[in-house]
Design an enzyme around this catalytic site. Sequence first.
Site, PDB file in Angstrom:
ATOM      1  NE  ARG A  32      36.401  40.695  35.986  1.00  0.00           N
ATOM      2  CZ  ARG A  32      35.671  40.508  34.898  1.00  0.00           C
ATOM      3  NH1 ARG A  32      34.438  40.922  34.859  1.00  0.00           N
ATOM      4  NH2 ARG A  32      36.159  39.884  33.866  1.00  0.00           N
ATOM      5  NE  ARG A  36      40.404  41.320  29.744  1.00  0.00           N
ATOM      6  CZ  ARG A  36      39.193  41.407  29.213  1.00  0.00           C
ATOM      7  NH1 ARG A  36      38.996  41.027  27.975  1.00  0.00           N
ATOM      8  NH2 ARG A  36      38.183  41.873  29.920  1.00  0.00           N
ATOM      9  NE  ARG A  45      43.302  34.953  29.005  1.00  0.00           N
ATOM     10  CZ  ARG A  45      43.110  34.028  28.067  1.00  0.00           C
ATOM     11  NH1 ARG A  45      43.968  33.066  27.908  1.00  0.00           N
ATOM     12  NH2 ARG A  45      42.038  34.077  27.298  1.00  0.00           N
ATOM     13  CG  ASP A  82      34.708  34.129  34.900  1.00  0.00           C
ATOM     14  OD1 ASP A  82      35.186  35.247  34.657  1.00  0.00           O
ATOM     15  OD2 ASP A  82      33.543  33.807  34.561  1.00  0.00           O
ATOM     16  CE1 TYR A 157      27.942  36.413  30.441  1.00  0.00           C
ATOM     17  CE2 TYR A 157      27.117  36.492  32.696  1.00  0.00           C
ATOM     18  CZ  TYR A 157      27.759  37.094  31.631  1.00  0.00           C
ATOM     19  OH  TYR A 157      28.211  38.381  31.745  1.00  0.00           O
TER      20      TYR A 157
END
Length: 352
Positions: A32, A36, A45, A82, A157
């Site tokens: 990752r 962020r 973003r 993703d 998910y």
Amino acid sequence: MPDETFATATHKPLLATVMGERQPRPPMWIMRQAGRYLPEYLDVREKAGSFLDLCYTPELASEVTLQPLKRFDLDAAILFSDILVIPDALGQPVRFEKGTGPILEPIGADDISDLSPEKVLDKLSPVFETIDRVKSALDPEKTMIGFCGAPWTVATYMIGGRGSTDQAAARQFAYEHPEAFSALMDVLVEASARYLVAQFKAGADVVQIFESWALNLDEDAFTAQVIEPNARIVARVRQEIPDAPIIGFPRGAAGMVARYAKATGVTALGLDHSMPLTFADSALVPSMPVQGNLDPLRLVAGGEQMISRAGAIIDGFAGRPHIFNLGHGIVPQTPIAHVAALVEFVKSGHWR
Ligand code: CP3
């Protein structure tokens, strides 16, 4: 795909390590790594609108992919995308909410036949363009990593509709609806294998299969839901790209990790930080490359404890090909200075 074969691509230290050649200093990337904790990511973003718009806009996704390499001396870029673009492309829309993470309308046993694996590659064509753009900007010594989520992790998910700590909805679904569950696994294996082949064709040097929720499964469920689908993806990809370098990352698989490594045929094994350093020599063949495994929270805390554990990891895996990485993804509150210190330490060659 590179012009040369994977095995001769030794000018890329990270790729060479995945292919089994130990390097004097472990090459490194950070799971990752685009994200962020970087202010420049947050700027892009903001510009992109939704998170998936960012994933599906090659100009922005390629910029974000390259951001961490501009700051740190990392050996690989990982495609910015993703794992949940697969359900989105199959026709189960995904949205990302601030503070909550991904949200999907949960799928039921009767909905599996509505999923359309044949549309996946068209819908994901921007991802392949991102890889192409990154590849043309990337230093030839750096490795381009593509990825997908493993079928079980993605299914948690799709069935649960959001992230959870115990994946209870998917575990229960798999026991109650074995036929529907197995049909879902078939769809995900097929879609993921085609997706990875297309990533290699677009220029990925290596791919990683993220099985982030490999914990919490009993032995039979682990075999059916993790080992078999991962093994099928590896085999399907290798039908088209015979020596395709594939890193498997079965996070939390603990006592099942050795079996996973053997039965799936992955080229290299990602280890989470709960795996003891002695595990590799006690359970894996000496030629099997490993990747990992610093606790991401050691990187948040920084300082001496981080450096000393990073040194122990490098020593602990000194007998085999080793790619330095975290044991799971970097978290948003990570100070940039700590990342810089870690990269400098791993690259220094002065580990004691
Ligand atoms: O590694 C990279 O830098 C490449 C990009 C990447 C992202 N997600 C971008 C992202 C990769 C490889 C992933 C994988 C991923 N996505 C996994 C497997 C790895 C892991 O951490 O276990 C999983 C389980 C997901 C699903 C997902 N995506 C969740 C649960 C969330 C929300 C919480 C979180 O961890 O961020 C996302 C969103 C997401 N994916 C973000 C990024 C940069 C944050 C979105 C934002 O900017 O608002």
